[in-house]
Scaffold this active site. Structure first.
Site, PDB file in Angstrom:
ATOM      1  N   ASP A  10       3.259 -10.745  -5.150  1.00 15.46           N
ATOM      2  CA  ASP A  10       2.074 -10.274  -4.326  1.00 15.46           C
ATOM      3  C   ASP A  10       2.913  -9.359  -2.934  1.00 15.46           C
ATOM      4  O   ASP A  10       4.101 -10.174  -2.575  1.00 15.46           O
ATOM      5  CB  ASP A  10       1.353 -11.184  -4.008  1.00 15.46           C
ATOM      6  CG  ASP A  10       0.046 -10.786  -3.164  1.00 15.46           C
ATOM      7  OD1 ASP A  10      -0.469  -9.520  -3.353  1.00 15.46           O
ATOM      8  OD2 ASP A  10      -0.136 -11.027  -2.107  1.00 15.46           O
ATOM      9  N   SER A  11       2.165  -8.785  -2.442  1.00 15.80           N
ATOM     10  CA  SER A  11       2.492  -8.508  -1.069  1.00 15.80           C
ATOM     11  C   SER A  11       2.709  -9.614   0.116  1.00 15.80           C
ATOM     12  O   SER A  11       3.327  -9.382   0.973  1.00 15.80           O
ATOM     13  CB  SER A  11       1.705  -7.218  -0.314  1.00 15.80           C
ATOM     14  OG  SER A  11       0.413  -7.649  -0.301  1.00 15.80           O
ATOM     15  N   TYR A  42       0.173  -3.980   1.875  1.00 16.13           N
ATOM     16  CA  TYR A  42       0.481  -2.944   1.235  1.00 16.13           C
ATOM     17  C   TYR A  42      -0.542  -1.950   1.312  1.00 16.13           C
ATOM     18  O   TYR A  42      -0.673  -0.873   0.991  1.00 16.13           O
ATOM     19  CB  TYR A  42       0.637  -3.240  -0.192  1.00 16.13           C
ATOM     20  CG  TYR A  42       2.168  -3.696  -0.589  1.00 16.13           C
ATOM     21  CD1 TYR A  42       3.211  -4.106   0.508  1.00 16.13           C
ATOM     22  CD2 TYR A  42       2.559  -4.119  -1.826  1.00 16.13           C
ATOM     23  CE1 TYR A  42       4.134  -4.749   0.232  1.00 16.13           C
ATOM     24  CE2 TYR A  42       3.597  -4.734  -2.281  1.00 16.13           C
ATOM     25  CZ  TYR A  42       4.573  -4.920  -1.386  1.00 16.13           C
ATOM     26  OH  TYR A  42       5.900  -5.594  -1.373  1.00 16.13           O
ATOM     27  N   GLY A  43      -1.714  -2.484   1.099  1.00 12.75           N
ATOM     28  CA  GLY A  43      -3.120  -2.002   0.961  1.00 12.75           C
ATOM     29  C   GLY A  43      -3.622  -0.805   1.977  1.00 12.75           C
ATOM     30  O   GLY A  43      -4.346   0.161   1.569  1.00 12.75           O
ATOM     31  N   CYS A  73      -0.893  -8.492  -7.263  1.00 11.75           N
ATOM     32  CA  CYS A  73      -1.403  -7.765  -6.144  1.00 11.75           C
ATOM     33  C   CYS A  73      -2.352  -6.689  -6.490  1.00 11.75           C
ATOM     34  O   CYS A  73      -1.527  -5.977  -7.489  1.00 11.75           O
ATOM     35  CB  CYS A  73      -0.124  -7.243  -5.565  1.00 11.75           C
ATOM     36  SG  CYS A  73      -0.797  -5.990  -3.979  1.00 11.75           S
ATOM     37  N   ASN A  74      -3.508  -6.678  -6.513  1.00 10.42           N
ATOM     38  CA  ASN A  74      -4.218  -5.446  -7.071  1.00 10.42           C
ATOM     39  C   ASN A  74      -3.954  -4.280  -6.532  1.00 10.42           C
ATOM     40  O   ASN A  74      -3.838  -3.319  -7.286  1.00 10.42           O
ATOM     41  CB  ASN A  74      -5.778  -5.699  -6.313  1.00 10.42           C
ATOM     42  CG  ASN A  74      -6.714  -6.561  -7.142  1.00 10.42           C
ATOM     43  OD1 ASN A  74      -7.295  -6.451  -7.933  1.00 10.42           O
ATOM     44  ND2 ASN A  74      -6.236  -7.946  -6.759  1.00 10.42           N
ATOM     45  N   THR A  75      -3.231  -3.918  -5.405  1.00 13.39           N
ATOM     46  CA  THR A  75      -2.921  -2.691  -4.763  1.00 13.39           C
ATOM     47  C   THR A  75      -1.794  -2.168  -5.694  1.00 13.39           C
ATOM     48  O   THR A  75      -1.912  -0.880  -6.150  1.00 13.39           O
ATOM     49  CB  THR A  75      -2.607  -2.932  -3.250  1.00 13.39           C
ATOM     50  OG1 THR A  75      -3.731  -3.536  -2.518  1.00 13.39           O
ATOM     51  CG2 THR A  75      -1.987  -1.499  -2.654  1.00 13.39           C
ATOM     52  N   GLU A 152      -4.388 -13.563   6.274  1.00 10.04           N
ATOM     53  CA  GLU A 152      -3.066 -13.938   6.589  1.00 10.04           C
ATOM     54  C   GLU A 152      -2.730 -14.850   7.955  1.00 10.04           C
ATOM     55  O   GLU A 152      -1.996 -15.549   8.188  1.00 10.04           O
ATOM     56  CB  GLU A 152      -2.351 -12.641   6.665  1.00 10.04           C
ATOM     57  CG  GLU A 152      -1.980 -12.116   5.482  1.00 10.04           C
ATOM     58  CD  GLU A 152      -0.744 -12.516   4.572  1.00 10.04           C
ATOM     59  OE1 GLU A 152       0.081 -13.274   4.867  1.00 10.04           O
ATOM     60  OE2 GLU A 152      -0.742 -12.174   3.245  1.00 10.04           O
ATOM     61  N   CYS A 186      -8.877  -8.083  -4.660  1.00  7.75           N
ATOM     62  CA  CYS A 186      -7.515  -8.193  -4.021  1.00  7.75           C
ATOM     63  C   CYS A 186      -7.484  -9.588  -4.019  1.00  7.75           C
ATOM     64  O   CYS A 186      -8.146 -10.514  -3.910  1.00  7.75           O
ATOM     65  CB  CYS A 186      -7.991  -7.868  -2.488  1.00  7.75           C
ATOM     66  SG  CYS A 186      -6.631  -8.412  -1.463  1.00  7.75           S
ATOM     67  N   THR A 187      -5.986 -10.123  -4.295  1.00  8.40           N
ATOM     68  CA  THR A 187      -5.953 -11.393  -4.455  1.00  8.40           C
ATOM     69  C   THR A 187      -5.824 -12.432  -3.145  1.00  8.40           C
ATOM     70  O   THR A 187      -6.094 -13.553  -3.435  1.00  8.40           O
ATOM     71  CB  THR A 187      -4.454 -11.430  -5.234  1.00  8.40           C
ATOM     72  OG1 THR A 187      -3.561 -10.793  -4.174  1.00  8.40           O
ATOM     73  CG2 THR A 187      -4.543 -11.335  -6.621  1.00  8.40           C
ATOM     74  N   HIS A 188      -6.078 -11.649  -2.142  1.00  9.71           N
ATOM     75  CA  HIS A 188      -6.398 -12.712  -0.870  1.00  9.71           C
ATOM     76  C   HIS A 188      -7.622 -13.193  -1.013  1.00  9.71           C
ATOM     77  O   HIS A 188      -8.010 -14.172  -0.236  1.00  9.71           O
ATOM     78  CB  HIS A 188      -6.149 -11.929   0.258  1.00  9.71           C
ATOM     79  CG  HIS A 188      -4.623 -11.492   0.623  1.00  9.71           C
ATOM     80  ND1 HIS A 188      -3.668 -10.856  -0.102  1.00  9.71           N
ATOM     81  CD2 HIS A 188      -4.048 -12.059   1.824  1.00  9.71           C
ATOM     82  CE1 HIS A 188      -2.614 -10.865   0.573  1.00  9.71           C
ATOM     83  NE2 HIS A 188      -2.704 -11.589   1.698  1.00  9.71           N
TER      84      HIS A 188
HETATM   85  N1  DGL Z   1      -2.787  -8.830  -2.025  1.00 13.22           N
HETATM   86  C1  DGL Z   1      -3.164  -7.418  -1.729  1.00 13.22           C
HETATM   87  C2  DGL Z   1      -4.025  -6.908  -2.906  1.00 13.22           C
HETATM   88  O1  DGL Z   1      -4.306  -7.830  -4.007  1.00 13.22           O
HETATM   89  C3  DGL Z   1      -3.818  -7.214  -0.769  1.00 13.22           C
HETATM   90  C4  DGL Z   1      -2.805  -7.531   0.317  1.00 13.22           C
HETATM   91  C5  DGL Z   1      -2.303  -6.121   0.939  1.00 13.22           C
HETATM   92  O2  DGL Z   1      -2.769  -5.124   1.581  1.00 13.22           O
HETATM   93  O3  DGL Z   1      -0.976  -5.948   0.856  1.00 13.22           O
HETATM   94  O4  DGL Z   1      -4.555  -5.843  -3.014  1.00 13.22           O
END
Ligand code: DGL
Length: 270
Positions: A10-11, A42-43, A73-75, A152, A186-188
């Site tokens: 993930d990011s 990353y998003g 990471c969904n992004t 975060e 988004c995994t967060h």
């Molecule tokens: N973990 C990222 C996701 O699932 C979100 C965090 C990011 O923007 O990097 O999209």
């Protein structure tokens, strides 16, 4: 049978939501996690940058000898083309397809909400993944760019005023559209699932994309006879591209175990 570790990336720390689920589903498996904590988020970045970072993350996991990769990471999952992921030397699962399939199965009224980063929303990947499965679906898609920095930084309490205020602002239009299913795209976001559930109300089912990715990966490993020999005692190791402090603190809260011994910080990517 294959005793090599499963790679998850993930990011940042959001992908721990996948690790938690995966370790529960497959307690004997070694899991090697990479969180690009030096370059998160990353998003909010361009497609080209996300592609470059995502490919570097995958190269890193491959260099560690993983047998399969879960892109938590969904992004990145929303951005990497199938023409790239299909030719990887190990099986690859992305959380977007996994969550889209779960939501398409779950929704009774066909109204499905998606909350995600700006890049995931812009990619149109959730729309593309849900349409063929549920042509009747009416999607409401909302970018929630401030959720990731809030998470975060550890504002995880269900009643934290900052998190509640943001959730109220972002989720009002989604709730108003009458969705019965909401993808946490988004995994967060599962780290603040309590606050999100409070805003959406008890009649809305939340789909955790990281957990769905873990379920799909388990099925894939079973189908290809790639599970390891052990049924418990799997080792978790965590690689991060920046200092592991915040990661250890929030990760321990979230995974319910002390991570400090298993964190390898400062693994810099080119
Ligand atoms: N973990 C990222 C996701 O699932 C979100 C965090 C990011 O923007 O990097 O999209």
């Amino acid at each position: 049978m294959d005793n090599r570790p499963i790679g998850v990336f993930d990011s940042g720390l959001g992908g721990l939501t996948s690790v938690r689920k995966l370790a529960k589903l497959l307690p004997g498996e070694d899991i090697l996690y990479f969180g690009d904590t030096a370059r998160t988020p990353y998003g909010s970045r361009s497609r080209d940058t996300i592609l470059r970072y995502g490919m570097q993350d995958i190269e890193f996991l491959l260099s560690k000898g993983v047998k399969a990769i879960l892109c938590a990471c969904n992004t990145v999952s929303a951005t990497l083309p199938a023409s790239y992921t299909n030719q990887l030397p190990v099986p690859f699962v992305g959380v977007v397809e996994a969550a889209a399939a779960a939501a398409a199965r779950t929704s009774a009224n066909g109204r499905i909400g998606v909350i995600a980063t700006a890049a995931t929303v812009k990619s149109g990947s959730y729309q593309a993944a849900i349409r063929p499965l549920r042509p009747d679906a009416q999607l409401t898609i909302q970018a929630c760019p401030l959720f990731v920095p809030v998470i975060e930084n550890g504002y995880l309490d269900r009643r934290d005023p900052i998190t509640v205020l943001l959730a109220r602002e972002y989720l009002a239009p989604v709730r108003a559209s009458g969705v019965d299913t909401l993808i946490l795209g988004c995994t967060h976001y599962p780290l603040i699932a309590g606050t999100i559930a409070d805003e959406m109300g008890p009649e809305v089912t939340l789909v955790d994309s990281g957990a769905q990715g873990a379920l799909v990966l388990r099925r894939l490993l079973e189908a290809r006879d790639l599970l390891c020999a052990r049924s418990k005692g799997g080792n978790l190791s965590f690689y991060v591209s920046d200092s592991g402090e915040n990661f250890a603190e929030i990760g321990a809260l979230f995974l319910g175990r002390d991570l400090s011994g298993g964190i390898h910080p400062y693994t810099l990517l080119e």
